[in-house]
Each structure stands twice: as structure tokens, then as C-alpha cells.
Design a protein around this motif. Structure first.
Motif, PDB file in Angstrom:
ATOM      1  N   GLY A   1       0.812  -1.215   0.000  1.00  0.00           N
ATOM      2  CA  GLY A   1       0.000   0.000   0.000  1.00  0.00           C
ATOM      3  C   GLY A   1       0.844   1.263   0.000  1.00  0.00           C
ATOM      4  O   GLY A   1       0.598   2.195  -0.767  1.00  0.00           O
ATOM      5  N   HIS A   2       1.876   1.271   0.847  1.00  0.00           N
ATOM      6  CA  HIS A   2       2.777   2.431   0.890  1.00  0.00           C
ATOM      7  C   HIS A   2       3.448   2.653  -0.456  1.00  0.00           C
ATOM      8  O   HIS A   2       3.566   3.785  -0.924  1.00  0.00           O
ATOM      9  N   LEU A   3       3.896   1.568  -1.063  1.00  0.00           N
ATOM     10  CA  LEU A   3       4.642   1.705  -2.323  1.00  0.00           C
ATOM     11  C   LEU A   3       3.718   2.200  -3.442  1.00  0.00           C
ATOM     12  O   LEU A   3       4.126   3.023  -4.272  1.00  0.00           O
ATOM     13  N   GLY A   4       2.484   1.713  -3.430  1.00  0.00           N
ATOM     14  CA  GLY A   4       1.518   2.200  -4.415  1.00  0.00           C
ATOM     15  C   GLY A   4       1.295   3.697  -4.277  1.00  0.00           C
ATOM     16  O   GLY A   4       1.203   4.435  -5.262  1.00  0.00           O
ATOM     17  N   GLU A   5       1.257   4.140  -3.026  1.00  0.00           N
ATOM     18  CA  GLU A   5       1.049   5.566  -2.751  1.00  0.00           C
ATOM     19  C   GLU A   5       2.245   6.393  -3.230  1.00  0.00           C
ATOM     20  O   GLU A   5       2.081   7.431  -3.865  1.00  0.00           O
ATOM     21  N   ILE A   6       3.441   5.905  -2.932  1.00  0.00           N
ATOM     22  CA  ILE A   6       4.654   6.628  -3.351  1.00  0.00           C
ATOM     23  C   ILE A   6       4.680   6.754  -4.870  1.00  0.00           C
ATOM     24  O   ILE A   6       4.959   7.824  -5.419  1.00  0.00           O
TER      25      ILE A   6
ATOM     26  N   LYS B   1      -5.186  -3.643  -6.228  1.00  0.00           N
ATOM     27  CA  LYS B   1      -5.836  -3.033  -5.059  1.00  0.00           C
ATOM     28  C   LYS B   1      -4.871  -2.164  -4.247  1.00  0.00           C
ATOM     29  O   LYS B   1      -5.291  -1.398  -3.395  1.00  0.00           O
ATOM     30  N   HIS B   2      -3.574  -2.319  -4.511  1.00  0.00           N
ATOM     31  CA  HIS B   2      -2.594  -1.466  -3.833  1.00  0.00           C
ATOM     32  C   HIS B   2      -2.045  -0.389  -4.763  1.00  0.00           C
ATOM     33  O   HIS B   2      -0.944   0.138  -4.534  1.00  0.00           O
ATOM     34  N   ASN B   3      -2.779  -0.103  -5.820  1.00  0.00           N
ATOM     35  CA  ASN B   3      -2.394   0.958  -6.773  1.00  0.00           C
ATOM     36  C   ASN B   3      -1.051   0.685  -7.451  1.00  0.00           C
ATOM     37  O   ASN B   3      -0.328   1.615  -7.795  1.00  0.00           O
ATOM     38  N   LEU B   4      -0.746  -0.571  -7.617  1.00  0.00           N
ATOM     39  CA  LEU B   4       0.543  -0.909  -8.229  1.00  0.00           C
ATOM     40  C   LEU B   4       0.382  -1.393  -9.676  1.00  0.00           C
ATOM     41  O   LEU B   4       1.354  -1.829 -10.288  1.00  0.00           O
ATOM     42  N   LEU B   5      -0.832  -1.314 -10.197  1.00  0.00           N
ATOM     43  CA  LEU B   5      -1.049  -1.731 -11.584  1.00  0.00           C
ATOM     44  C   LEU B   5      -1.454  -0.496 -12.381  1.00  0.00           C
ATOM     45  O   LEU B   5      -2.626  -0.120 -12.394  1.00  0.00           O
ATOM     46  N   THR B   6      -0.462   0.131 -13.006  1.00  0.00           N
ATOM     47  CA  THR B   6      -0.720   1.381 -13.727  1.00  0.00           C
ATOM     48  C   THR B   6      -0.153   1.278 -15.142  1.00  0.00           C
ATOM     49  O   THR B   6       0.423   0.252 -15.509  1.00  0.00           O
ATOM     50  N   ASP B   7      -0.272   2.370 -15.899  1.00  0.00           N
ATOM     51  CA  ASP B   7       0.302   2.356 -17.256  1.00  0.00           C
ATOM     52  C   ASP B   7       1.815   2.561 -17.235  1.00  0.00           C
ATOM     53  O   ASP B   7       2.441   2.649 -18.281  1.00  0.00           O
TER      54      ASP B   7
END
Ligand code: GUN
Ligand code: FE
Length: 452
Positions: A219-224, A262-268
Motif C-alpha cells: 500500500g505504501h509503495l503504491g502511494e509513493i 488493489k494497492h495501486n501498483l497496476l498502472t500504465d
């Protein structure tokens, strides 16, 4: 300094240029003039060389029979820190391999001199083999990871560099961070790397994989990554055992891909290595989010992990690049990745004669333009389109005498004074001896300029 312009004078290269476009897997541009400006960017590529305005520019002729330029290759997944044991220790399946060999070796990068030695070798070796862009995993050590960025910059390689994050590791407890350390050190890594203002090197947020990261850390890494619009890299669905353990560890998620999502780690700007066992549903999510897959065929076979069905990934219109995955893959050469990609596709064809085998041309595109798209760097590199940086290899398919036949796939090397249009000159069994020169952003980086 790292910010000086790439070349002090505009260059015009005369020769044959081979590259991929969105429409054509391989386009051969015979006897063209390609202009590179002082920023290292391609400003024109044209046919009418006799009418070309060459005043104030250095004209460089490469019309040697059979030579050609191709785009530099893009290694979308390589562990710089594992280069020290590449070619050994391939006798265990992934998770045992990590615990037995990989983690103890990576722990050594606490020692900066050890790191400097290996990282210098890996950058030089990959450049010499035509990797103009590399997406690196380093280790958990921030200072050694920063050093890798510095070395890539010093040798002129375009690179994404990741300080590895892992807060769960029960086998080698001294090679692990607390979630707070991992979070804080990632922030330090990113800010120190960005402070350097390297023109071609960027930091990438790097959770090792779901099995070595707590949900809190993910979660932290997704946020960063989100707050700083950064690249993200990790591993996914490499082996069946790993997929099963992720399911047990993260029972409330729809899939392995969903854990990252779900941890915002799947982006373009995400590249996930392997993906051998991804489901159609997961590939749809990749496509929806613009995330890409790094196909690492040498590693997949060497560790008996699985065989990625690259055709299926392409059919899902998911961005796909090639990776060497040193040291799960034993070769740091992207030409090897090209060969292994073809091998895997043919192995799948042996299992199912109806299978649509990847063509040579398609794999050439994956190694160049495909890789640049997978890393979201296609604005800068991947082919000779006007406006992109001149990242190029000058290839001599004949090379030393013993390599005479290399690169001749469909026709003779020479017909008359230039190529026959039917020639397909990618060196399928070539090696670094066929790569006469390497350019990144207009600057010649191989042969190496010896530095004090
Ligand atoms: N999964 C997690 N870490 C690694 C690694 O270092 N190499 C490979 N091939 N897979 C991994
Ligand atoms: Fe890997």
C-alpha cells in the motif's frame, strides 16, 4: 557533466536502417540519411542524400556491404545484482532458488565496493550486447542502488533502476527490511536519484513480489508511485507454486493481479515480469490499466517456471517486452532473449500444431519497440521515428570470419551494392561481436571510452 549535450555537432548517418513501427514489424530503409541533432534526437530520415543539406554537420558514411543500423534493444527485466552468479545455480525451482542462492548473494550489496564492481561489469556487458535501455532490479540497499544509477549514467545507458523492497523473508532474515525502513528508504532512494538529474536514468518503485511484501508495504509503495508518477516493477505469476501461495496469503483478493491492483501498483507505468500463469481475466485487467508484461523466456525455462504464451498476451493487446531476468536467465544478452522467445513459441507449437508461432519479425519488434512501449519510454526510444533519441546499434552481420553467415535469414547478404529488399538482417545467432557500435541518445557509448 551528466547534463552536457549528447554530441557537440549534428551528425548525419548514411546507411541502411532497420526498425519496427506500429504498422510494420520490420521496416528496412535502404541507403538513407539519418540526421541526429545536438540533443541526440533523430530530426530527419530521408532518401535523397545527394540533395541533403550537410553543411555544419558531420556526415558519417556506413554503406559497407551488409552493415545496418537497428534500434538499441530494451531489456525490460534484469537483476543487476544477480549478474555475479549468472550461468550457475539453476538447479532449484524459483522459491528454493531465491532462498538458497539469490538472497544470500543480494545481501552482499551492503558492501559498496562489491556493488561497484558487479554493477560496472553488468552495465558494460549489457551495453556491449546492445541493451541501450535496461530496467534493473538492484537490492534492498539504497546506497548501492543509487550507485547502479550513477554507473548507468556514467556509461551512458538509459535505465530504470529499482531499489528492491521486501519486508517478509523468513529464510534469510538478515536480508529483509521493516515496513517502515522499506518505505523510508524508497523515499530516500527516489529523492536522491531525482536530485542527480541524470538525463537517462530514472528510479522505479520495486516491490520484489507479493510473497515478500506485506499488504501494508504494498500500500505504501503504491502511494509513493502514485504521488510521484513513477514507474513500478515487480514479478507476477512466474510459477504455479507461487500463485498458490499468493492465494493463501491474500485470500480476500480476486487474483494475484488484483493484489497489486488493489494497492495501486497496476498502472500504465507498471511492468510485471513473467506472467506465465496469468488468467484471461487478469490479462484483461492488465489491458484495462495499461500495465505491461516482461517476457523472460530464458529464466522461465531455466528455473522450470512455465512457458509464457506470448501470443495470448498480444491477442489481449497487453504491452509486451522481453527481459533477460539475469540470473534466473543465464544470459545477459537480449539476442539470447530473442532466440529463447522464438524457442518458447515453437515449443508451444510442438504441443499444439494450430498455435500461431511468433515470427522472427514480431520478436524483433518485441526486443525494440515493444520493450520501449512496455516501459512507457516509447516517446524517447524504440525505433528511428523523427523526434526520438538516436538509440542505435551498428550491426555487422558478418563480424569476425566465423560469424560470416549470421544475420542472413531470407536472402544473400549483398545483392549488387546494397541489401536485397527480401533480406531480413536481424542476427538470430549473432552476438556482441556483430555489434560494432552502440549509440544512446546520439552519443556513441560502445566501444567504451576509457575513463580515468
Ligand atoms: N521473484 C521474486 N524475486 C525474484 C527474482 O529475483 N528472480 C526471479 N526470476 N523471480 C523472482
Ligand atoms: Fe526477475
Amino acid at each position: 557533466s551528466s547534463n552536457e549535450s549528447a554530441v557537440d555537432i549534428a551528425h548525419v548517418y548514411r546507411g541502411t536502417f532497420v526498425h519496427s513501427t506500429d504498422h510494420t514489424a520490420v521496416e528496412i530503409l535502404e541507403d538513407r540519411l539519418l540526421g541526429v541533432d545536438t540533443e541526440g534526437k533523430v530530426y530527419s530520415i530521408c532518401m535523397e542524400w545527394s540533395a541533403y543539406p550537410c553543411e555544419g554537420r558531420r556526415l558519417v558514411h556506413f554503406v559497407v556491404c551488409s552493415e545496418f543500423f537497428m534500434p538499441g534493444m530494451v531489456d525490460t527485466h534484469i537483476h543487476a545484482s544477480q549478474y555475479s552468479y549468472a550461468g550457475t545455480a539453476l538447479d532449484l525451482p524459483l522459491l528454493q532458488w531465491l532462498n538458497t542462492y539469490t538472497f544470500p548473494v543480494e545481501a552482499c550489496y551492503k558492501d559498496l565496493e562489491f556493488a561497484r564492481n558487479v554493477y560496472t561489469h553488468v552495465v558494460k556487458r549489457t551495453l556491449r550486447n546492445g541493451t541501450t535501455t535496461a530496467c534493473y532490479f538492484a537490492t534492498i540497499h539504497t546506497d548501492a542502488s543509487l550507485l547502479l544509477g550513477q554507473i548507468a549514467n556514467d556509461f551512458g545507458q538509459r535505465a530504470l533502476v529499482g531499489k528492491v523492497c521486501m519486508d517478509t523473508n523468513n529464510f534469510v532474515p538478515h536480508y529483509r527490511e521493516t515496513p517502515e525502513e522499506s518505505h523510508d528508504e524508497t523515499n530516500r532512494f527516489i529523492s536522491e536519484m531525482l536530485k542527480k538529474k541524470y538525463p537517462l536514468v530514472r528510479p522505479v518503485v520495486t516491490p520484489r513480489f507479493a510473497l515478500s511484501c506485506s499488504a501494508a508495504l504494498l500500500g505504501h509503495l503504491g502511494e509513493i508511485a502514485q504521488n510521484n508518477h513513477l514507474h513500478i516493477q515487480s514479478h507476477i505469476s512466474e510459477t504455479k507454486e507461487e500463485v498458490k501461495l499468493v492465494k493463501e496469503l491474500f485470500p480476500d483478493y480476486d487474483s494475484y493481479t488484483d493484489v497489486y491492483h488493489k494497492h495501486n501498483l497496476l498502472t500504465d507505468k507498471t511492468v510485471m515480469a513473467h506472467g506465465c500463469h496469468l488468467t484471461d481475466e487478469e490479462l484483461k485487467l492488465f489491458r484495462e490499466k495499461g500495465a505491461s508484461v516482461a517476457h523472460c523466456p530464458n529464466s522461465n525455462i531455466s528455473l522450470c517456471s512455465g512457458m509464457l504464451d506470448a501470443r495470448r498476451v498480444l491477442n489481449h493487446k497487453v504491452k509486451l517486452g522481453l527481459g533477460t531476468d539475469v540470473a534466473g536467465g543465464y544470459s545477459p544478452s537480449m539476442l539470447d532473449a530473442v532466440r529463447r522467445t522464438l524457442d518458447t513459441s515453437k515449443a508451444l507449437t510442438i504441443q499444439d500444431p494450430q498455435y500461431q508461432t511468433l515470427t522472427f519479425e514480431e520478436v524483433f519488434r518485441l526486443a525494440t519497440l515493444g520493450g520501449s512501449q512496455a516501459l512507457s519510454l516509447d516517446e524517447h526510444t524504440g525505433n528511428f521515428q523523427v523526434g526520438k533519441d538516436f538509440d542505435a546499434l551498428r550491426v555487422n552481420p558478418r563480424g569476425p570470419k566465423l560469424l560470416r553467415s549470421l544475420g542472413v535469414v531470407k536472402s544473400q547478404v549483398c545483392s549488387g551494392s546494397f541489401f536485397s529488399p527480401s533480406l531480413f538482417p536481424l542476427p538470430p545467432s549473432g552476438d556482441d561481436r556483430n555489434i560494432a557500435e552502440v549509440y544512446v541518445a546520439g552519443k556513441r557509448v560502445v566501444p567504451f571510452v576509457e575513463r580515468p
